[in-house]
Enzyme design. Structure first.
Site, PDB file in Angstrom:
ATOM      1  N   THR A  56      -6.683  -6.124   4.388  1.00  0.00           N
ATOM      2  CA  THR A  56      -5.598  -6.875   4.762  1.00  0.00           C
ATOM      3  C   THR A  56      -6.318  -8.266   4.937  1.00  0.00           C
ATOM      4  O   THR A  56      -5.453  -9.406   4.781  1.00  0.00           O
ATOM      5  CB  THR A  56      -5.312  -6.525   6.248  1.00  0.00           C
ATOM      6  OG1 THR A  56      -4.895  -5.392   6.307  1.00  0.00           O
ATOM      7  CG2 THR A  56      -4.284  -7.660   6.985  1.00  0.00           C
ATOM      8  N   ASN A 100      -0.283   3.045  -2.799  1.00  0.00           N
ATOM      9  CA  ASN A 100      -0.902   3.933  -1.698  1.00  0.00           C
ATOM     10  C   ASN A 100       0.309   5.013  -1.299  1.00  0.00           C
ATOM     11  O   ASN A 100      -0.419   6.017  -0.757  1.00  0.00           O
ATOM     12  CB  ASN A 100      -1.274   3.074  -0.459  1.00  0.00           C
ATOM     13  CG  ASN A 100      -0.475   2.050  -0.005  1.00  0.00           C
ATOM     14  OD1 ASN A 100      -0.028   1.319  -0.486  1.00  0.00           O
ATOM     15  ND2 ASN A 100      -0.175   2.374   1.457  1.00  0.00           N
ATOM     16  N   CYS A 152       0.580   2.866   8.720  1.00  0.00           N
ATOM     17  CA  CYS A 152       1.109   1.981   9.794  1.00  0.00           C
ATOM     18  C   CYS A 152       2.986   2.709   9.977  1.00  0.00           C
ATOM     19  O   CYS A 152       3.251   2.794  11.089  1.00  0.00           O
ATOM     20  CB  CYS A 152       1.140   0.864   9.583  1.00  0.00           C
ATOM     21  SG  CYS A 152       0.960   0.350   7.918  1.00  0.00           S
TER      22      CYS A 152
HETATM   23  C1  LIG Z   1      -3.118  -0.615  -0.743  1.00  0.00           C
HETATM   24  C2  LIG Z   1      -3.516  -1.148   0.572  1.00  0.00           C
HETATM   25  N1  LIG Z   1      -3.658  -2.414   1.024  1.00  0.00           N
HETATM   26  C3  LIG Z   1      -4.091  -3.096   1.875  1.00  0.00           C
HETATM   27  C4  LIG Z   1      -4.516  -1.911   2.921  1.00  0.00           C
HETATM   28  C5  LIG Z   1      -5.116  -2.559   4.194  1.00  0.00           C
HETATM   29  O1  LIG Z   1      -6.513  -2.480   4.146  1.00  0.00           O
HETATM   30  P1  LIG Z   1      -7.440  -2.516   5.597  1.00  0.00           P
HETATM   31  O2  LIG Z   1      -7.034  -1.147   6.371  1.00  0.00           O
HETATM   32  O3  LIG Z   1      -8.671  -2.549   5.316  1.00  0.00           O
HETATM   33  O4  LIG Z   1      -7.082  -3.735   6.153  1.00  0.00           O
HETATM   34  C6  LIG Z   1      -4.332  -0.599   2.742  1.00  0.00           C
HETATM   35  C7  LIG Z   1      -4.460   0.140   4.046  1.00  0.00           C
HETATM   36  O5  LIG Z   1      -3.876   1.178   4.146  1.00  0.00           O
HETATM   37  C8  LIG Z   1      -3.820  -0.273   1.269  1.00  0.00           C
HETATM   38  O6  LIG Z   1      -3.472   0.933   1.359  1.00  0.00           O
END
Ligand SMILES: Cc1ncc(COP(=O)(O)O)c(C=O)c1O
Length: 378
Positions: free
Chosen positions: A71, A150, A327
């Site tokens: 993030t 994801n 989330c």
């Molecule tokens: C594609 C993608 N981007 C960003 C994130 C966020 O990463 P982090 O949990 O390290 O902030 C996630 C996590 O779910 C993700 O799957």
């Protein structure tokens, strides 16, 4: 029995990673910015971690900046493009992670940028003609498109996207959170300005990740200001335990990548085959049954097959999976990604995601639970 099939949301720590972190916790107590012996011991671990990552991704160590995760890395790229590189138009897709979409919406609401969405086909794949049209209409834009999705596993034709970005002088960022640590990535082979990574997607701890910034092409300022850590690119005393764990997980991921990839892809194939054999009229979303991420299987179960709240019933029976990204499933709100694919709202979409710690018996357990939950078994 409890089975964990939600590895896209987060993966368990490997024992070797726990050992590396424990060692750091016990021995690396000094501030890495202190110039004395103890401080230097801490600093060496950080710089070695940076070198390990850079050598595997084929970039230079100074192009890797540690962050609190994906993030923050995504925010840093977007913020830097807007404030330091004068970006006013951002081209993205509606199926990016919220770490991209909500960040862009924030800046659009402030009147700093305009967001332009590329067209997607029914599988959620990017229409490259639509991307090119946006690039022509909005010169000097930022393109931010994830390398692997994801939720539905789709993989971006990243070199084609990168070539288009260069043709029209656009900046290119990719959220590689689901790809780094899972694929061999050669950053000299993909012409890209920024990439984001997160440790907890490949058996490192939560709260640590990094951004790659292509030093030959771009220069941005820090997102977090403070001390001169991370070559003035990210203030704050470094998360040395996280960095030690990240480096160990990264090293193991790259040493065993081909072996792990084959093992996990086989598990997924086994699950696909079991689902096809045991359930009628089921389909697989996006690229998840073929060319997509080998860690993700997104299944579309028809309305009449199960009672509502399949995800919750799976949980009660011992299977942890997800109905979209973590989330959204936590809030029990429909996934914005699945919504874009126009799947009938009454169908139940479940994402199963795997790691090398899963076994065939986990899959058998899950299939048996699904069989038990199935209505009208005839
Ligand atoms: C594609 C993608 N981007 C960003 C994130 C966020 O990463 P982090 O949990 O390290 O902030 C996630 C996590 O779910 C993700 O799957």
């Amino acid at each position: 029995m409890k089975v964990y099939l939600d590895n896209t949301a987060s993966t368990p720590l490997l024992p070797e990673v726990i050992d590396a972190m424990k060692n750091a916790m016990e021995n690396l107590y000094a501030n890495p910015s202190s110039v004395h012996y103890h401080g230097r011991m801490s600093k060496v671990v950080i710089e070695n971690a940076r070198k390990t990552i850079a050598s595997n991704l084929n970039c230079v160590p100074s192009e890797i900046i540690f962050t609190s995760g994906g993030t923050e890395a995504n925010n840093m790229a977007i913020y830097g493009c807007i404030y330091d590189l004068g970006v006013q138009n951002v081209i993205t897709s509606k199926i990016e992670h919220h770490a991209i979409l909500h960040t862009l919406e924030h800046f659009e609401q402030k009147g700093l940028i305009k967001i332009h969405f590329v067209e997607l086909n029914e599988k959620g794949q990017i229409n490259l003609d639509s991307l090119e049209k946006h690039l022509i209409d909005f010169p000097n834009a930022l393109v931010t498109l994830m390398y692997a999705n994801n939720e539905i596993s789709n993989r971006l034709p990243i070199r084609k996207v990168s070539k288009l970005c260069r043709k029209y002088d656009a900046l290119f960022h990719s959220d590689m959170v689901q790809s780094i640590g899972h694929y061999h990535i050669d950053l000299q082979n993909i012409d890209i300005d920024f990439a984001s990574s997160s440790g907890h997607k490949f058996h490192a701890p939560k709260g640590i990740g990094f951004i790659y910034i292509n030093s030959k092409k771009v220069k941005i300022d820090a997102l977090i200001h403070g001390g001169g850590q991370e070559r003035n690119m990210r203030g704050g005393t470094e998360n040395i335990y996280g960095i030690a764990g990240l480096a160990k997980a990264f090293e193991i991921a790259h040493e065993k990548m081909d072996e792990d990839m084959t093992y996990i892809a086989d598990l997924k194939q086994y699950m696909i085959q079991q689902i096809i054999e045991n359930f009628d009229n089921v389909s697989f979303i996006g690229e998840s049954a073929n060319t997509g991420l080998y860690t993700v299987l997104s299944v579309n179960f028809p309305k009449a097959m199960f009672d509502d709240m399949l995800l919750m019933n799976l949980d009660i029976e011992g299977v942890s999976a997800s109905s979209g990204s973590a989330c959204t499933s936590g809030a029990l709100k429909g996934s914005h990604v699945i919504k874009e694919l126009k799947i009938p709202a009454e169908n139940q979409v479940i994402r199963f995601s795997f790691s090398k710690l899963n076994t065939k018996s986990d899959i058998n357990f899950c299939i048996n639970v699904l069989k038990k939950l199935q209505k009208n078994k005839g």
